[in-house]
Write an enzyme that holds these catalytic residues in place. Sequence first.
Site, mmCIF file in Angstrom:
data_model
loop_
_atom_site.group_PDB
_atom_site.id
_atom_site.type_symbol
_atom_site.label_atom_id
_atom_site.label_comp_id
_atom_site.label_asym_id
_atom_site.label_seq_id
_atom_site.Cartn_x
_atom_site.Cartn_y
_atom_site.Cartn_z
ATOM 1 N N GLY A 1 -6.082 15.401 -0.036
ATOM 2 C CA GLY A 1 -5.732 15.704 1.346
ATOM 3 C C GLY A 1 -6.885 15.590 2.324
ATOM 4 O O GLY A 1 -6.904 16.245 3.355
ATOM 5 N N ASN B 1 -7.464 13.076 4.158
ATOM 6 C CA ASN B 1 -6.880 12.489 5.381
ATOM 7 C C ASN B 1 -6.144 13.568 6.178
ATOM 8 O O ASN B 1 -6.237 13.627 7.405
ATOM 9 C CB ASN B 1 -5.926 11.355 5.012
ATOM 10 C CG ASN B 1 -6.677 10.061 4.717
ATOM 11 O OD1 ASN B 1 -7.388 9.545 5.571
ATOM 12 N ND2 ASN B 1 -6.556 9.560 3.514
ATOM 13 N N LEU C 1 1.516 9.319 -2.766
ATOM 14 C CA LEU C 1 1.695 8.227 -3.739
ATOM 15 C C LEU C 1 3.100 8.223 -4.324
ATOM 16 O O LEU C 1 3.292 8.302 -5.527
ATOM 17 C CB LEU C 1 0.645 8.360 -4.853
ATOM 18 C CG LEU C 1 -0.800 8.304 -4.360
ATOM 19 C CD1 LEU C 1 -1.765 8.508 -5.494
ATOM 20 C CD2 LEU C 1 -1.076 6.987 -3.647
ATOM 21 N N LYS C 2 4.090 8.220 -3.455
ATOM 22 C CA LYS C 2 5.459 8.117 -3.941
ATOM 23 C C LYS C 2 6.212 7.242 -2.950
ATOM 24 O O LYS C 2 5.946 7.296 -1.759
ATOM 25 C CB LYS C 2 6.103 9.513 -4.027
ATOM 26 C CG LYS C 2 7.400 9.551 -4.832
ATOM 27 C CD LYS C 2 7.860 10.971 -5.067
ATOM 28 C CE LYS C 2 9.176 11.096 -5.819
ATOM 29 N NZ LYS C 2 10.074 9.971 -5.796
ATOM 30 N N ASN D 1 1.843 5.368 7.553
ATOM 31 C CA ASN D 1 1.132 5.479 6.277
ATOM 32 C C ASN D 1 -0.260 4.910 6.470
ATOM 33 O O ASN D 1 -0.474 4.007 7.284
ATOM 34 C CB ASN D 1 1.870 4.671 5.200
ATOM 35 C CG ASN D 1 1.140 4.698 3.852
ATOM 36 O OD1 ASN D 1 0.760 5.760 3.380
ATOM 37 N ND2 ASN D 1 0.930 3.528 3.268
ATOM 38 N N HIS E 1 -3.362 3.050 4.425
ATOM 39 C CA HIS E 1 -3.639 2.357 3.153
ATOM 40 C C HIS E 1 -5.071 1.821 3.215
ATOM 41 O O HIS E 1 -5.459 1.209 4.219
ATOM 42 C CB HIS E 1 -2.631 1.209 2.976
ATOM 43 C CG HIS E 1 -2.859 0.424 1.728
ATOM 44 N ND1 HIS E 1 -2.478 0.880 0.484
ATOM 45 C CD2 HIS E 1 -3.474 -0.767 1.525
ATOM 46 C CE1 HIS E 1 -2.826 -0.019 -0.430
ATOM 47 N NE2 HIS E 1 -3.444 -1.024 0.182
ATOM 48 N N ASP F 1 3.787 -0.609 1.635
ATOM 49 C CA ASP F 1 2.661 -1.072 2.468
ATOM 50 C C ASP F 1 3.039 -2.305 3.285
ATOM 51 O O ASP F 1 2.216 -3.180 3.542
ATOM 52 C CB ASP F 1 1.439 -1.413 1.585
ATOM 53 C CG ASP F 1 1.004 -0.222 0.768
ATOM 54 O OD1 ASP F 1 0.574 -0.427 -0.387
ATOM 55 O OD2 ASP F 1 1.110 0.906 1.265
ATOM 56 N N GLU G 1 -10.895 5.567 7.150
ATOM 57 C CA GLU G 1 -9.568 6.196 7.089
ATOM 58 C C GLU G 1 -9.454 7.431 7.981
ATOM 59 O O GLU G 1 -8.512 7.557 8.772
ATOM 60 C CB GLU G 1 -9.224 6.596 5.651
ATOM 61 C CG GLU G 1 -8.920 5.407 4.765
ATOM 62 C CD GLU G 1 -8.423 5.835 3.412
ATOM 63 O OE1 GLU G 1 -7.454 6.600 3.332
ATOM 64 O OE2 GLU G 1 -9.047 5.398 2.428
HETATM 65 C C1 GRF Z 1 -7.409 7.759 -1.167
HETATM 66 O O1 GRF Z 1 -7.506 6.784 -2.189
HETATM 67 C C2 GRF Z 1 -7.133 7.113 0.146
HETATM 68 O O2 GRF Z 1 -7.773 5.870 0.232
HETATM 69 C C3 GRF Z 1 -5.648 6.928 0.126
HETATM 70 O O3 GRF Z 1 -5.145 8.064 -0.577
HETATM 71 C C4 GRF Z 1 -6.165 8.573 -1.439
HETATM 72 C C5 GRF Z 1 -6.424 10.029 -1.279
HETATM 73 O O4 GRF Z 1 -6.510 10.364 0.061
HETATM 74 N N1 GRF Z 1 -5.105 6.828 1.461
HETATM 75 P P1 GRF Z 1 -6.582 11.950 0.464
HETATM 76 O O5 GRF Z 1 -8.012 12.383 0.295
HETATM 77 O O6 GRF Z 1 -5.644 12.708 -0.474
HETATM 78 O O7 GRF Z 1 -6.151 12.005 1.901
#
Ligand code: GRF
Length: 205
Positions: free
Chosen positions: A11, A13, A85-86, A102, A104, A145, A175
């Site tokens: 998390g 991001n 990731l789903k 999203n 990426h 994506d 990011e």
């Molecule tokens: C990282 O690999 C990022 O590049 C992708 O999701 C993964 C984890 O991101 N977007 P986060 O730290 O959980 O936000």
Amino acid sequence: LRCGVLVSGSGSNLQSIIDATQNGTLHSKIVCVISNKQEAYGLERARKHHIPDYFVNPKEEGYDEKVLALLQKHKVDLVVLAGYLKILNNTLIDAYKGRIINIHPSLLPKFGGKGFYGIHVHEAVLTAKEIESGATVHFVDGGIDTGSILLQKKLKIEENDTPENLQKRILNQIEHKILVEAIGLLEEREASMKVLVIGNGGRES
Ligand code: GRF
């Protein structure tokens, strides 16, 4: 904007959005954080900031419907996939058409799609001997994506880059910045739409 953030991992991001809403960079509010992973540290980050956090078990029936119900309960108007990731099914995509973004960690359309997630993206970029990489914020459509691109930022690959440090550089230098910038752009779009509506209301039809 009332943001619902979906996470699957640490998390970081999500954290960049939380920080931006708290330091005034963004006027949006994160109204809920949802994860398909019970242990996702992103849920802990939400709890620390008193943001309602939910684990929805992907093994149970009606996963997408449960996620949708939570988003609607919190009157979410922008869904942010942040390290999520789903693959969303059409239940969510149809309900939030054009309002799901999203992030990426590659210069889409290159190195996107099935299998290109987490460290694998950066391994593939280095194997392909790319001279630059970066990250992309895009709208989510039915594919992986594949939605239209909202914002993209590049960085140079250095000759002794490993997948790990390339991932770290992209995560921290790119990011975290473009996700906040993208939400800022959507805030402006939202605000200008409101102005448009008010403006038109005054004119004779
Ligand atoms: C990282 O690999 C990022 O590049 C992708 O999701 C993964 C984890 O991101 N977007 P986060 O730290 O959980 O936000």
